[in-house]
Motif scaffolding. Structure first.
Motif, PDB file in Angstrom:
ATOM      1  N   SER A 145      46.305  42.811  47.105  1.00  0.00           N
ATOM      2  CA  SER A 145      47.402  42.330  46.272  1.00  0.00           C
ATOM      3  C   SER A 145      48.765  42.560  46.900  1.00  0.00           C
ATOM      4  O   SER A 145      49.752  41.975  46.461  1.00  0.00           O
ATOM      5  CB  SER A 145      47.348  43.009  44.901  1.00  0.00           C
ATOM      6  OG  SER A 145      46.161  42.637  44.211  1.00  0.00           O
ATOM      7  N   ILE A 146      48.840  43.418  47.942  1.00  0.00           N
ATOM      8  CA  ILE A 146      50.134  43.676  48.581  1.00  0.00           C
ATOM      9  C   ILE A 146      50.132  43.294  50.062  1.00  0.00           C
ATOM     10  O   ILE A 146      51.055  43.656  50.794  1.00  0.00           O
ATOM     11  CB  ILE A 146      50.580  45.144  48.422  1.00  0.00           C
ATOM     12  CG1 ILE A 146      49.563  46.109  49.052  1.00  0.00           C
ATOM     13  CG2 ILE A 146      50.820  45.475  46.963  1.00  0.00           C
ATOM     14  CD1 ILE A 146      50.081  47.542  49.185  1.00  0.00           C
ATOM     15  N   GLY A 147      49.112  42.581  50.518  1.00  0.00           N
ATOM     16  CA  GLY A 147      49.141  42.108  51.897  1.00  0.00           C
ATOM     17  C   GLY A 147      48.904  43.184  52.937  1.00  0.00           C
ATOM     18  O   GLY A 147      49.283  43.015  54.098  1.00  0.00           O
ATOM     19  N   THR A 172      38.462  42.008  46.241  1.00  0.00           N
ATOM     20  CA  THR A 172      38.818  41.783  44.835  1.00  0.00           C
ATOM     21  C   THR A 172      39.527  42.956  44.172  1.00  0.00           C
ATOM     22  O   THR A 172      39.993  42.816  43.039  1.00  0.00           O
ATOM     23  CB  THR A 172      37.563  41.478  44.003  1.00  0.00           C
ATOM     24  OG1 THR A 172      36.726  42.640  43.945  1.00  0.00           O
ATOM     25  CG2 THR A 172      36.791  40.307  44.591  1.00  0.00           C
ATOM     26  N   ALA A 173      39.615  44.101  44.848  1.00  0.00           N
ATOM     27  CA  ALA A 173      40.253  45.289  44.271  1.00  0.00           C
ATOM     28  C   ALA A 173      39.604  45.719  42.960  1.00  0.00           C
ATOM     29  O   ALA A 173      40.228  46.377  42.144  1.00  0.00           O
ATOM     30  CB  ALA A 173      41.751  45.060  44.061  1.00  0.00           C
ATOM     31  N   LEU A 259      33.693  33.530  45.952  1.00  0.00           N
ATOM     32  CA  LEU A 259      34.244  34.411  44.924  1.00  0.00           C
ATOM     33  C   LEU A 259      35.211  33.669  44.008  1.00  0.00           C
ATOM     34  O   LEU A 259      35.242  33.895  42.796  1.00  0.00           O
ATOM     35  CB  LEU A 259      34.949  35.604  45.576  1.00  0.00           C
ATOM     36  CG  LEU A 259      34.058  36.671  46.191  1.00  0.00           C
ATOM     37  CD1 LEU A 259      34.893  37.731  46.908  1.00  0.00           C
ATOM     38  CD2 LEU A 259      33.187  37.342  45.119  1.00  0.00           C
ATOM     39  N   ALA A 260      36.000  32.772  44.584  1.00  0.00           N
ATOM     40  CA  ALA A 260      36.951  32.002  43.775  1.00  0.00           C
ATOM     41  C   ALA A 260      36.242  31.165  42.727  1.00  0.00           C
ATOM     42  O   ALA A 260      36.791  30.900  41.648  1.00  0.00           O
ATOM     43  CB  ALA A 260      37.806  31.117  44.684  1.00  0.00           C
ATOM     44  N   SER A 261      35.016  30.783  42.995  1.00  0.00           N
ATOM     45  CA  SER A 261      34.255  29.961  42.045  1.00  0.00           C
ATOM     46  C   SER A 261      33.928  30.720  40.762  1.00  0.00           C
ATOM     47  O   SER A 261      33.510  30.110  39.771  1.00  0.00           O
ATOM     48  CB  SER A 261      32.962  29.455  42.688  1.00  0.00           C
ATOM     49  OG  SER A 261      32.034  30.526  42.862  1.00  0.00           O
ATOM     50  N   ALA A 274      37.702  37.430  40.533  1.00  0.00           N
ATOM     51  CA  ALA A 274      38.104  36.178  41.178  1.00  0.00           C
ATOM     52  C   ALA A 274      39.597  35.930  41.035  1.00  0.00           C
ATOM     53  O   ALA A 274      40.251  35.470  41.981  1.00  0.00           O
ATOM     54  CB  ALA A 274      37.319  35.017  40.574  1.00  0.00           C
ATOM     55  N   LYS A 275      40.151  36.239  39.888  1.00  0.00           N
ATOM     56  CA  LYS A 275      41.592  36.030  39.666  1.00  0.00           C
ATOM     57  C   LYS A 275      42.417  36.929  40.581  1.00  0.00           C
ATOM     58  O   LYS A 275      43.451  36.508  41.126  1.00  0.00           O
ATOM     59  CB  LYS A 275      41.936  36.273  38.198  1.00  0.00           C
ATOM     60  CG  LYS A 275      41.436  35.178  37.261  1.00  0.00           C
ATOM     61  CD  LYS A 275      41.835  35.464  35.820  1.00  0.00           C
ATOM     62  CE  LYS A 275      41.497  34.287  34.900  1.00  0.00           C
ATOM     63  NZ  LYS A 275      40.050  33.998  34.841  1.00  0.00           N
ATOM     64  N   THR A 276      41.966  38.177  40.757  1.00  0.00           N
ATOM     65  CA  THR A 276      42.678  39.077  41.666  1.00  0.00           C
ATOM     66  C   THR A 276      42.621  38.545  43.095  1.00  0.00           C
ATOM     67  O   THR A 276      43.626  38.536  43.814  1.00  0.00           O
ATOM     68  CB  THR A 276      42.075  40.485  41.612  1.00  0.00           C
ATOM     69  OG1 THR A 276      42.160  40.983  40.270  1.00  0.00           O
ATOM     70  CG2 THR A 276      42.812  41.435  42.541  1.00  0.00           C
ATOM     71  N   LEU A 277      41.460  38.101  43.506  1.00  0.00           N
ATOM     72  CA  LEU A 277      41.309  37.514  44.835  1.00  0.00           C
ATOM     73  C   LEU A 277      42.274  36.349  45.023  1.00  0.00           C
ATOM     74  O   LEU A 277      42.988  36.270  46.037  1.00  0.00           O
ATOM     75  CB  LEU A 277      39.887  37.033  45.030  1.00  0.00           C
ATOM     76  CG  LEU A 277      39.623  36.201  46.291  1.00  0.00           C
ATOM     77  CD1 LEU A 277      39.272  37.106  47.461  1.00  0.00           C
ATOM     78  CD2 LEU A 277      38.507  35.180  46.065  1.00  0.00           C
ATOM     79  N   LEU A 278      42.316  35.437  44.071  1.00  0.00           N
ATOM     80  CA  LEU A 278      43.126  34.229  44.211  1.00  0.00           C
ATOM     81  C   LEU A 278      44.622  34.530  44.240  1.00  0.00           C
ATOM     82  O   LEU A 278      45.403  33.742  44.768  1.00  0.00           O
ATOM     83  CB  LEU A 278      42.790  33.254  43.077  1.00  0.00           C
ATOM     84  CG  LEU A 278      41.414  32.597  43.209  1.00  0.00           C
ATOM     85  CD1 LEU A 278      41.019  31.881  41.928  1.00  0.00           C
ATOM     86  CD2 LEU A 278      41.400  31.639  44.399  1.00  0.00           C
ATOM     87  N   GLY A 279      45.027  35.670  43.682  1.00  0.00           N
ATOM     88  CA  GLY A 279      46.425  36.061  43.762  1.00  0.00           C
ATOM     89  C   GLY A 279      46.739  36.901  44.979  1.00  0.00           C
ATOM     90  O   GLY A 279      47.893  37.269  45.211  1.00  0.00           O
TER      91      GLY A 279
END
Length: 366
Positions: A145-147, A172-173, A259-261, A274-279
């Protein structure tokens, strides 16, 4: 300094060292002065024949340690784009040296990991000889989430989790509870948040002159038996088969897409993952994939040496500073990633994070 030290006299002439992270307002995030103070005091206790045991804990009810204090570092990165600030070299070298030292500590080192145990907190916990979690524990590596990437030895412990779980947690954290931590060998004992005083009292009463390992084991086992009824249900082992199948992919972009799926999956835990991954940062995704692939064949010392170079590279690239800006400084939670598409991160950028360094400050680790 935000870390305090005390010694408790035992009933048999020895002393118990207690190190307490003391920055509850920042969830005990590790600063460089805290890291240096811990290193110095832990070494002094290791060399003191009258100190029998060390307890590492965090003050405040919310967290043992929510990671490293990356805000000041990111601000320096923002001020000097394309460079790794001097603070980065000092911070990561000393943090990783401390983590490695914990893994090799010559005395019983107990870590009480309640509440949030994130990033740098995981580095401390995984280095301890006796890793205690409680009903409030939430363990995670949230660097996507912080690169950044799952550092502090994350390459080592994630790569050694069963199946694809290490890759999943890195991408995915997703948080682990106490049962998950025990299941996956990321913790050794489950105690209640209210049992810390009983643990310290027990340590004081042990006769450290006579079979101390046996006595310590008996104490921990007895305390854990009192707590087992509060152990939460497992979250991740029951989902392992599905995650292993999902992440059985040849490349990181394919794993990312798999995972995004899950974004709208009826399993709410997987949908949140998945939402954490996509962000998160696509560059971090590639680093997670590569660090786990490489770390399976590396020693612990080699892992920290690799991660140091990776960290300096992250400071040279824009994703880390932007991620911290969005999540922790401006808190708009809308990072503008330089490489927003996981398919478009250049191979040479990924490779640069794993380049061999000259005059490595951790070259002496073994």
């Amino acid at each position: 300094m935000n870390v305090t030290f005390e010694e408790r006299a035992s009933l048999h002439g020895y002393r118990i060292g207690i190190a307490s992270l003391d920055a509850p307002a920042s969830l005990n995030a590790l600063s460089l002065p805290m890291i240096d103070a811990l290193q110095d005091r832990l070494r002094a206790w290791a060399e003191d024949a009258d100190v029998a045991c060390v307890l590492l804990r965090g003050n405040g009810s919310k967290a043992f340690c929510a990671g490293g204090d990356v805000v000041q570092l990111a601000k320096k990165c923002l001020a000097s784009p394309g460079e790794a600030p001097g603070l980065a070299g000092r911070f990561f070298a000393r943090e990783y040296r401390l983590d490695h030292y914990l893994h090799t500590y010559p005395k019983p080192l107990i870590c009480w990991a309640h509440g949030h145990v994130l990033g740098g907190g995981m580095g401390l916990l995984q280095g301890a000889g006796i890793r205690i979690v409680t009903q409030s524990s939430r363990l995670a590596m949230p660097e996507i989430s912080i690169g950044l990437f799952p550092d502090v030895g994350g390459s080592h412990f994630l790569s050694r989790l069963p199946g694809k779980l290490g890759l999943f947690f890195g991408l995915t954290a997703s948080p682990l509870n106490a049962r998950d931590a025990l299941d996956l060998n990321l913790a050794d004992r489950f105690l209640l948040d209210t049992q810390q005083d009983a643990l310290i009292d027990g340590l004081i009463q042990l006769n450290w002159r006579d079979q101390p390992d046996l006595q310590l084991h008996s104490l921990l086992k007895a305390l854990e038996q009192q707590a087992r009824g509060e152990l939460p249900a497992a979250q991740w082992l029951p989902r392992r088969e599905r995650l292993d199948a999902l992440l059985d992919q040849a490349t990181l972009p394919l794993s990312w897409q798999a995972l995004a799926s899950l974004e709208n999956d009826e399993d709410t835990l997987l949908a949140k993952a998945a939402k954490t991954l996509l962000g998160g940062s696509p560059l971090t995704g590639h680093l997670v994939w590569e660090q786990i692939r490489r770390a399976r064949h590396l020693s612990l010392a080699q892992v920290f040496q690799m991660e140091y170079g990776m960290s300096l590279s992250c400071c040279r690239h824009p994703e880390f500073a932007e991620g911290v800006r969005a999540r922790l400084i401006d808190k708009d939670h809308a990072p503008h990633w330089h490489w927003p598409d996981v398919n478009q991160v250049p191979d040479q950028v990924i490779a640069a994070h794993f380049a061999t360094l000259d005059d490595h400050p951790l070259a002496d680790l073994a």
